[in-house]
Design an enzyme around this catalytic site. Structure first.
Site, short mmCIF file in Angstrom:
data_model
loop_
_atom_site.label_atom_id
_atom_site.label_comp_id
_atom_site.label_asym_id
_atom_site.label_seq_id
_atom_site.Cartn_x
_atom_site.Cartn_y
_atom_site.Cartn_z
N SER A 20 153.55 72.85 42.07
CA SER A 20 154.66 71.90 42.19
C SER A 20 156.00 72.64 42.30
CB SER A 20 154.63 70.92 41.01
OG SER A 20 155.40 69.78 41.26
N ASP A 59 150.24 66.25 43.81
CA ASP A 59 150.73 67.33 42.95
C ASP A 59 149.60 68.10 42.27
OD1 ASP A 59 152.00 68.84 40.92
OD2 ASP A 59 153.57 67.34 40.69
#
Length: 291
Positions: free
Chosen positions: A43, A159
């Site tokens: 991320s 993510d």
């Protein structure tokens, strides 16, 4: 005779704007004479690591330091898509301006970014191919950013923090190198350096300062809003995953940034966040073995 310092295999965790603190850690590693020879990120950790590997981190830092709260809000391209309420195109078009078209295999430093296959829940590791695509997938927070469709299959990617927020399993371990991990989901109180004026003292950990009834905490009834529930739940999940993995893959040095440091979209606090990373390095960096 001066000993050569070990080379660093760097692991950078997910955690939204707290990931800006990764910049401070990288700066201190360089200032201390360590060479970063490999990076794995998830991320925001993937974004910072990817920009560093592409040689564009300094330009990105300069851009971050100019951001005001209003600038951050203008970068949030809201959508009514059923899979998320932010498209992310404005944010990532900015990153594209810094890196240009880049292949991961051509970067100056070996780099891996982690995403999650929403269909089967498996970890997806980008170690070659388009850098932009890898970063966009790695940072697609479920329910917030719209997911990414794989360029080579029908996979839907979100993510990497869903399955592997601190990808310790994606760097090599060697006798001549050390693994340095930066966890930005740890427990602890907000660093004092983050409180620099009255406006920041009034800030809480919600993601935006918007007065929508469902959005933020109801201070009168002490009830959490939608974003409080979503962000806090996600952070607790990531903390548990990281705690488990730290027992399996022990780094030579672990640097911890408390998850209460700032909100996920508090990029207007970049100056303070970089300082937090630098201070955390000075306070916590140590090696578990001699070289």
């Amino acid at each position: 005779m001066t000993k050569t310092k070990p080379k660093v295999h760097l692991v950078l965790a997910s955690g939204g704007a707290r990931g800006v603190a990764h910049i401070g850690v990288i700066e201190r590693l360089e200032e201390e004479g360590y060479e970063i020879v490999e990076i794995a990120g998830c991320s925001m950790g993937a974004v910072i690591g990817g920009l560093y590997a592409a040689g564009a981190l300094n330009k990105y830092k300069e851009w971050l330091l100019k951001l005001q709260r209003a600038d951050v809000f203008r970068l949030l391209d809201f959508t009514f898509a059923k899979h998320g309420f932010l498209k992310g195109e404005k944010v990532f078009s900015t990153i594209t301006d810094f890196i240009g078209p880049q292949k991961i295999e051509d970067l100056n430093i070996p780099f891996r970014a982690v995403a999650t296959n929403l269909t089967n829940g498996e970890e997806v590791v980008f170690k070659d191919g388009d850098l932009y695509h890898a970063l966009r997938a790695s940072i697609s927070i479920p329910g917030i950013f719209t997911p990414v469709t794989s360029s080579t299959s029908s996979e839907v990617l979100v993510d990497g923090g869903v399955v592997n927020p601190l990808p310790l399993n994606q760097v090599s371990r060697s006798e001549q190198g050390i693994i340095v991990a930066v966890d930005i989901n740890g427990k602890g109180q907000k660093p004092k350096i983050m409180v620099t004026d009255k406006e920041q003292e009034k800030d809480n950990s919600t993601w935006f300062n918007i007065n929508w009834p469902f959005w933020k905490k109801d201070e009168q009834n002490k009830e959490p809003g939608f974003m409080d529930v979503l962000s806090t739940s996600y952070e607790h999940m990531q903390h548990q995953l990281i705690s488990r993995d730290l027992k399996l893959y022990q780094p030579e040095s672990l640097i911890n940034i408390p998850r209460d440091t700032c909100g996920v979209f508090d990029f207007h606090k970049s100056k303070e966040l970089i300082a937090v990373g630098r201070q955390a390095f000075d306070d916590q960096f140590s090696l578990k073995r001699e070289f």
